[in-house]
Enzyme design. Structure first.
Site, PDB file in Angstrom:
ATOM      1  N   ASN A  29       0.804  -1.219   0.000  1.00  0.00           N
ATOM      2  CA  ASN A  29       0.000   0.000   0.000  1.00  0.00           C
ATOM      3  C   ASN A  29       0.836   1.268   0.000  1.00  0.00           C
ATOM      4  O   ASN A  29       0.423   2.290  -0.547  1.00  0.00           O
ATOM      5  CB  ASN A  29      -0.919   0.003   1.228  1.00  0.00           C
ATOM      6  CG  ASN A  29      -1.739   1.268   1.342  1.00  0.00           C
ATOM      7  OD1 ASN A  29      -2.565   1.563   0.489  1.00  0.00           O
ATOM      8  ND2 ASN A  29      -1.504   2.037   2.401  1.00  0.00           N
ATOM      9  N   ASP A  64       1.507   6.896  -0.494  1.00  0.00           N
ATOM     10  CA  ASP A  64       0.499   5.934  -0.925  1.00  0.00           C
ATOM     11  C   ASP A  64       0.714   5.560  -2.386  1.00  0.00           C
ATOM     12  O   ASP A  64       0.581   6.384  -3.286  1.00  0.00           O
ATOM     13  CB  ASP A  64      -0.903   6.505  -0.731  1.00  0.00           C
ATOM     14  CG  ASP A  64      -1.969   5.445  -0.819  1.00  0.00           C
ATOM     15  OD1 ASP A  64      -2.076   4.643   0.124  1.00  0.00           O
ATOM     16  OD2 ASP A  64      -2.672   5.396  -1.835  1.00  0.00           O
ATOM     17  N   ASP A  89      -0.201  -6.509   4.823  1.00  0.00           N
ATOM     18  CA  ASP A  89      -0.619  -5.345   5.591  1.00  0.00           C
ATOM     19  C   ASP A  89      -1.623  -4.477   4.821  1.00  0.00           C
ATOM     20  O   ASP A  89      -1.621  -4.442   3.589  1.00  0.00           O
ATOM     21  CB  ASP A  89       0.637  -4.518   5.910  1.00  0.00           C
ATOM     22  CG  ASP A  89       0.357  -3.322   6.774  1.00  0.00           C
ATOM     23  OD1 ASP A  89      -0.145  -3.528   7.891  1.00  0.00           O
ATOM     24  OD2 ASP A  89       0.628  -2.186   6.343  1.00  0.00           O
ATOM     25  N   HIS A 143      -6.941  -0.945   2.133  1.00  0.00           N
ATOM     26  CA  HIS A 143      -6.541   0.365   1.625  1.00  0.00           C
ATOM     27  C   HIS A 143      -5.945   0.277   0.224  1.00  0.00           C
ATOM     28  O   HIS A 143      -5.382   1.255  -0.278  1.00  0.00           O
ATOM     29  CB  HIS A 143      -5.567   1.022   2.604  1.00  0.00           C
ATOM     30  CG  HIS A 143      -6.144   1.201   3.977  1.00  0.00           C
ATOM     31  ND1 HIS A 143      -7.184   2.069   4.229  1.00  0.00           N
ATOM     32  CD2 HIS A 143      -5.873   0.596   5.155  1.00  0.00           C
ATOM     33  CE1 HIS A 143      -7.509   1.996   5.516  1.00  0.00           C
ATOM     34  NE2 HIS A 143      -6.731   1.104   6.094  1.00  0.00           N
ATOM     35  N   GLU A 156      -4.495  -8.422   6.294  1.00  0.00           N
ATOM     36  CA  GLU A 156      -5.037  -7.607   7.381  1.00  0.00           C
ATOM     37  C   GLU A 156      -6.078  -6.667   6.780  1.00  0.00           C
ATOM     38  O   GLU A 156      -5.733  -5.702   6.100  1.00  0.00           O
ATOM     39  CB  GLU A 156      -3.933  -6.789   8.059  1.00  0.00           C
ATOM     40  CG  GLU A 156      -4.458  -5.915   9.188  1.00  0.00           C
ATOM     41  CD  GLU A 156      -3.847  -4.515   9.218  1.00  0.00           C
ATOM     42  OE1 GLU A 156      -3.843  -3.911  10.302  1.00  0.00           O
ATOM     43  OE2 GLU A 156      -3.392  -4.021   8.165  1.00  0.00           O
TER      44      GLU A 156
END
Length: 594
Positions: A185, A271, A302, A306, A336
């Protein structure tokens, strides 16, 4: 993922505020319980990884995970405490007295402690990210590993590529798997915005006020931030394509709502534009190389929610195929997805093509029943949604973690719980993660009674003797010690308790692989009964999250024999008669076999 300052916004229940240390000390006391009080009454022998099927042959359901931050575990090589002096961006940040700095734990220390983990019944070790980080951002160090700059080498604070290979070799010799925590991410915070951080990018960053998010609609109308990279930082990232701002969203900070949950900077971290085919292929290549170089047994991924789901549809199958080509059998990935809603969680295992996710839904059910005193019907409602997943038996079960805090901390915040109740509730929560559908995860230090007095940095204590005053003032469960001590005590009641949970799990394959059905739940009490059945056996598993003894009449097909229970005394032993009359003491569990 590390929660720099605002991770509590993501949790259903507010968990901020420090617990008064004096109150905690009084509540938990200093007297250590005897092992007879802490142990699970059991007829099973101790079972460790070396007695199980070879690790290459084991499916994920056969694992017992240990989730660990290497920096906070054991310092096996003090020469790497400061990182790499020849790489200034990854040097420094070491201060064992600061809860937000590097403390010196490393891969060599973890390798040295493999016997400790083996005797605990662990079969898989999940490490927080170990790739090379930006050592310091603001007033925090990258000890947690989530600020990656270089995706091709190990962070020098925790060792070398060779140290990692040595850990994996020695773990495999003990029949223990190694899982890496990986990130797609974002990268470390290198790209700045002139409008927020000044012409040279040296202004306030993640430790200051957020940089307002520019929406996609605003972006389409021409609004944008002017990116700037501070002089000397233009080539910090590896592979080199990661240094080009064109591969990032550059839309300002996320508030974790709506579209900015996907496109905004996660606490200021850069990002990555995962919609770009160049980025998708680049990330696949990065982790193909990691698999080829180190031969891990799987990945925990992770901040999955997102990232756009189309990315996962390409990423997951490509890495699974590459691992198989490398001869890694049963390579497994789990994500996650920080959500307590099974509908959102499951989407990433079906539409998103990830094999599994961490079960935040179960964690929420544990919170609701063992902290908020809701009835066992909460579990019934959760399990009713299991069909949404690709395979609910492969969900990863946990009680607490490095972001939300330890379950013992969440319990200790509730002033009404006595010392005995905190221990009993924590132990029962842990047993539930082992024996309902899914795969158990032990958060490092839980087996030594670690509690913490908050989430985030205060849930990441040292197993080696700590120098953090705040941590060392915290009482431990069922112990008269503190984190100032070396906490690898294999006689600790909770270490012994977890070892017996694991032994039962390992010795009875149906507890891992059996199809789960609900037998009994209640709208008033905490009594829950499930059945697990397959060709190897037929088991009844009963839990009571209430404080008082509960009874129920079950419809049984034959006689069930007690295998193990957590009764604290003979007067509290579970009873199940031939005609289906079950009686179970408060805050306890029992397992029966047909």
């Amino acid at each position: 993922m590390i929660s720099l300052a605002r991770i509590t916004q993501l949790h259903r229940t507010t968990i901020n505020g420090l617990l008064l240390l004096t109150t905690l000390a009084i509540t938990l006391g200093c007297k250590q319980q005897s092992s007879s009080q802490a142990d699970v009454s059991s007829t099973v022998k101790s079972v460790i990884a070396s007695e199980l099927a070879p690790y290459q042959q084991r499916p994920i359901e056969d694992e017992v995970f240990y989730f660990v931050l290497p920096d906070r575990f054991s310092n096996g090589d003090s020469k790497n405490d400061l990182g790499a002096i020849d790489i200034p961006i990854s040097y420094g940040g070491f201060d064992p007295s600061n809860e937000m700095a590097f403390h010196g734990g490393d891969l060599t220390g973890l390798t040295n402690k493999l016997p400790y983990l083996e005797q605990l019944g662990i079969t898989s070790i999940w490490l927080t990210p170990i790739l090379r980080n930006q050592a310091v951002q603001g007033n925090i160090s990258g000890y947690h590993g989530y600020w990656v700059l270089d995706f091709t080498e190990i962070d020098p604070h925790i060792g070398s590529n060779d140290d990692l290979k040595q850990l994996i070799t020695q773990a495999h010799q003990r029949n223990i798997k190694i899982f890496f925590d990986i990130i797609t991410n974002h990268t470390a915070d290198v790209i700045k915005y002139k409008e927020c951080h000044g012409e040279d990018g040296s202004g306030w960053s993640e430790s200051g006020e957020p940089c307002p998010y520019i929406s996609l609609a605003e972006k389409a109308q021409g609004k944008h931030y002017q990116t700037v990279i501070q002089a000397g930082n233009e080539a910090l990232k590896s592979p080199s394509w990661l240094n080009d701002p064109v591969h990032y969203h550059n839309q300002g900070d996320s508030t974790f709502e709506g579209e900015n949950s996907l496109n905004g900077d996660f606490f200021g971290l850069d990002d990555i534009n995962t919609e770009s085919p160049t980025v998708v292929n680049g990330m696949i290549d990065i982790y193909k190389h990691i698999i080829s170089e180190f031969k891990p047994d799987g990945f925990r991924i992770d901040t999955v929610k997102h990232v756009n789901i189309e990315f996962w549809q390409q990423f997951a199958p490509a890495l699974q195929q590459h691992a198989e080509q490398q001869g890694i059998n049963n390579f497994f990935m789990f994500g996650e997805v920080y959500s307590f809603d099974p509908i959102e969680l499951s989407k990433f295992t079906t539409e998103g093509k990830l094999p599994s996710v961490l079960d935040f839904g179960l964690q929420s059910a544990l919170y609701q029943t063992l902290i908020e005193a809701k009835p066992s019907q909460v579990f019934e409602q959760l399990f009713a949604q299991d069909a949404l997943y690709q395979n609910a038996n492969q969900l990863l079960n946990f009680t607490g973690n490095h972001d939300m805090g330890r379950f013992a901390y969440l319990l200790s915040k509730q002033k009404q719980f006595s010392s005995q109740e905190i221990a009993q509730r924590f132990k029962l929560a842990s047993a539930i993660t082992f024996y309902v559908r899914g795969v158990p995860v032990i958060y490092y230090g839980d087996e030594q009674g670690f509690i913490g007095n908050a989430n985030n940095h205060n849930a990441r204590q040292d197993m080696m003797p700590s120098k953090v005053v705040n941590h060392n003032q915290q009482a431990l469960l069922l112990s008269n010690g503190s984190t100032a001590d070396d906490n690898f005590n294999q006689q600790h009641p909770l270490y012994q308790y977890f070892a017996k949970l694991a032994s039962t799990y390992h010795q009875h394959p149906t507890l891992k692989h059996g199809k789960q059905t609900l037998v009994y739940s209640s709208e008033q009490s905490g009594l829950l009964v499930i059945n697990k059945k397959d060709e190897h056996g037929d088991y009844l598993i009963a839990f009571n999250t209430s404080t008082s003894t509960q009874s129920a009449t079950l419809e049984l097909d034959g006689h069930y024999q007690l295998i193990t229970q957590s009764a604290q005394s003979p007067s509290e032993h579970s009873q199940l008669t031939a005609n289906g009359q079950l009686q179970l003491a408060g805050l306890s569990f029992a397992i029966y076999r047909h």
